[in-house]
Write a protein that holds these residues in place. Sequence first.
Motif, PDB file in Angstrom:
ATOM      1  N   MET A 124       0.821  -1.186   0.000  1.00 33.97           N
ATOM      2  CA  MET A 124       0.000   0.000   0.000  1.00 33.97           C
ATOM      3  C   MET A 124       0.864   1.248   0.000  1.00 33.97           C
ATOM      4  O   MET A 124       0.434   2.265  -0.506  1.00 33.97           O
ATOM      5  CB  MET A 124      -0.966  -0.020   1.175  1.00 33.97           C
ATOM      6  CG  MET A 124      -2.043  -1.083   1.022  1.00 33.97           C
ATOM      7  SD  MET A 124      -3.482  -1.022   2.121  1.00 33.97           S
ATOM      8  CE  MET A 124      -2.833  -0.579   3.675  1.00 33.97           C
ATOM      9  N   THR A 125       2.059   1.156   0.554  1.00 35.44           N
ATOM     10  CA  THR A 125       2.960   2.304   0.527  1.00 35.44           C
ATOM     11  C   THR A 125       3.330   2.672  -0.909  1.00 35.44           C
ATOM     12  O   THR A 125       3.374   3.845  -1.260  1.00 35.44           O
ATOM     13  CB  THR A 125       4.225   2.022   1.362  1.00 35.44           C
ATOM     14  OG1 THR A 125       3.832   1.818   2.720  1.00 35.44           O
ATOM     15  CG2 THR A 125       5.211   3.168   1.298  1.00 35.44           C
ATOM     16  N   ARG A 126       3.559   1.672  -1.752  1.00 35.85           N
ATOM     17  CA  ARG A 126       3.885   1.951  -3.150  1.00 35.85           C
ATOM     18  C   ARG A 126       2.717   2.665  -3.834  1.00 35.85           C
ATOM     19  O   ARG A 126       2.906   3.646  -4.544  1.00 35.85           O
ATOM     20  CB  ARG A 126       4.216   0.665  -3.913  1.00 35.85           C
ATOM     21  CG  ARG A 126       4.632   0.945  -5.367  1.00 35.85           C
ATOM     22  CD  ARG A 126       4.581  -0.275  -6.254  1.00 35.85           C
ATOM     23  NE  ARG A 126       3.301  -0.933  -6.328  1.00 35.85           N
ATOM     24  CZ  ARG A 126       2.241  -0.467  -7.007  1.00 35.85           C
ATOM     25  NH1 ARG A 126       2.291   0.673  -7.644  1.00 35.85           N
ATOM     26  NH2 ARG A 126       1.116  -1.151  -7.030  1.00 35.85           N
ATOM     27  N   VAL A 127       1.500   2.216  -3.599  1.00 35.08           N
ATOM     28  CA  VAL A 127       0.325   2.836  -4.212  1.00 35.08           C
ATOM     29  C   VAL A 127       0.155   4.259  -3.700  1.00 35.08           C
ATOM     30  O   VAL A 127      -0.131   5.175  -4.460  1.00 35.08           O
ATOM     31  CB  VAL A 127      -0.941   1.998  -3.925  1.00 35.08           C
ATOM     32  CG1 VAL A 127      -2.191   2.703  -4.422  1.00 35.08           C
ATOM     33  CG2 VAL A 127      -0.819   0.615  -4.562  1.00 35.08           C
ATOM     34  N   ARG A 128       0.364   4.464  -2.417  1.00 39.14           N
ATOM     35  CA  ARG A 128       0.200   5.780  -1.803  1.00 39.14           C
ATOM     36  C   ARG A 128       1.299   6.745  -2.261  1.00 39.14           C
ATOM     37  O   ARG A 128       1.068   7.934  -2.394  1.00 39.14           O
ATOM     38  CB  ARG A 128       0.226   5.631  -0.277  1.00 39.14           C
ATOM     39  CG  ARG A 128      -0.050   6.904   0.481  1.00 39.14           C
ATOM     40  CD  ARG A 128      -0.059   6.698   1.981  1.00 39.14           C
ATOM     41  NE  ARG A 128      -1.146   5.838   2.389  1.00 39.14           N
ATOM     42  CZ  ARG A 128      -1.014   4.559   2.724  1.00 39.14           C
ATOM     43  NH1 ARG A 128       0.173   3.999   2.744  1.00 39.14           N
ATOM     44  NH2 ARG A 128      -2.048   3.833   3.067  1.00 39.14           N
ATOM     45  N   GLY A 129       2.495   6.208  -2.458  1.00 37.33           N
ATOM     46  CA  GLY A 129       3.609   7.057  -2.869  1.00 37.33           C
ATOM     47  C   GLY A 129       4.434   7.571  -1.708  1.00 37.33           C
ATOM     48  O   GLY A 129       5.420   8.265  -1.905  1.00 37.33           O
ATOM     49  N   HIS A 130       4.040   7.264  -0.491  1.00 38.42           N
ATOM     50  CA  HIS A 130       4.800   7.657   0.697  1.00 38.42           C
ATOM     51  C   HIS A 130       4.387   6.759   1.846  1.00 38.42           C
ATOM     52  O   HIS A 130       3.319   6.153   1.834  1.00 38.42           O
ATOM     53  CB  HIS A 130       4.564   9.134   1.061  1.00 38.42           C
ATOM     54  CG  HIS A 130       3.125   9.458   1.331  1.00 38.42           C
ATOM     55  ND1 HIS A 130       2.551   9.308   2.570  1.00 38.42           N
ATOM     56  CD2 HIS A 130       2.133   9.905   0.505  1.00 38.42           C
ATOM     57  CE1 HIS A 130       1.281   9.657   2.510  1.00 38.42           C
ATOM     58  NE2 HIS A 130       0.994  10.018   1.262  1.00 38.42           N
ATOM     59  N   LYS A 131       5.249   6.658   2.825  1.00 39.84           N
ATOM     60  CA  LYS A 131       4.962   5.818   3.996  1.00 39.84           C
ATOM     61  C   LYS A 131       3.969   6.540   4.902  1.00 39.84           C
ATOM     62  O   LYS A 131       4.140   7.716   5.209  1.00 39.84           O
ATOM     63  CB  LYS A 131       6.259   5.528   4.753  1.00 39.84           C
ATOM     64  CG  LYS A 131       6.079   4.530   5.854  1.00 39.84           C
ATOM     65  CD  LYS A 131       7.394   4.118   6.458  1.00 39.84           C
ATOM     66  CE  LYS A 131       7.089   3.115   7.551  1.00 39.84           C
ATOM     67  NZ  LYS A 131       8.220   2.356   7.945  1.00 39.84           N
ATOM     68  N   PRO A 132       2.929   5.833   5.358  1.00 33.58           N
ATOM     69  CA  PRO A 132       1.948   6.480   6.233  1.00 33.58           C
ATOM     70  C   PRO A 132       2.486   6.671   7.643  1.00 33.58           C
ATOM     71  O   PRO A 132       3.417   5.993   8.059  1.00 33.58           O
ATOM     72  CB  PRO A 132       0.774   5.496   6.230  1.00 33.58           C
ATOM     73  CG  PRO A 132       1.421   4.174   5.990  1.00 33.58           C
ATOM     74  CD  PRO A 132       2.599   4.444   5.081  1.00 33.58           C
TER      75      PRO A 132
END
Length: 121
Positions: free
Chosen positions: A1-9
């Motif tokens: 999900m980090t890859r999809v988001r583009g940044h670490k939550p």
Amino acid sequence: MTRVRGHKPRDIPVYSSTPDFTNQTSQTIIDLSPWIRVTPIPGDDAIYADDQRVVKYPKVQLDYWVDKTKTADCDEIEDYLYDKMHKAGWERYYRYSMIDGDTPQLRMVITQYQYQGLPIG
């Protein structure tokens, strides 16, 4: 999900209720997607023998939200969740996808799973 988001939550993006994003630093809710909400589904499916419950079948609903322009990422998350749930003994019996009425920039996917038999005992 980090890859999809583009940044670490900031936090792990898996919730057991509707998330409160007021403590986040991202500017928009789209920047916070994807995230997952896990909710138990009420019910009491079971198999009985001699008037005793011998197997129960708990159910959960997994909802997730993804930027509506990221269709391939949405499919990837769905496949990932199905694979993990299936390997853990859960089977999906319902799936529905729609543009979120509250946040039309996001696609909401609703999936429901039932465990394939949890012995009582």
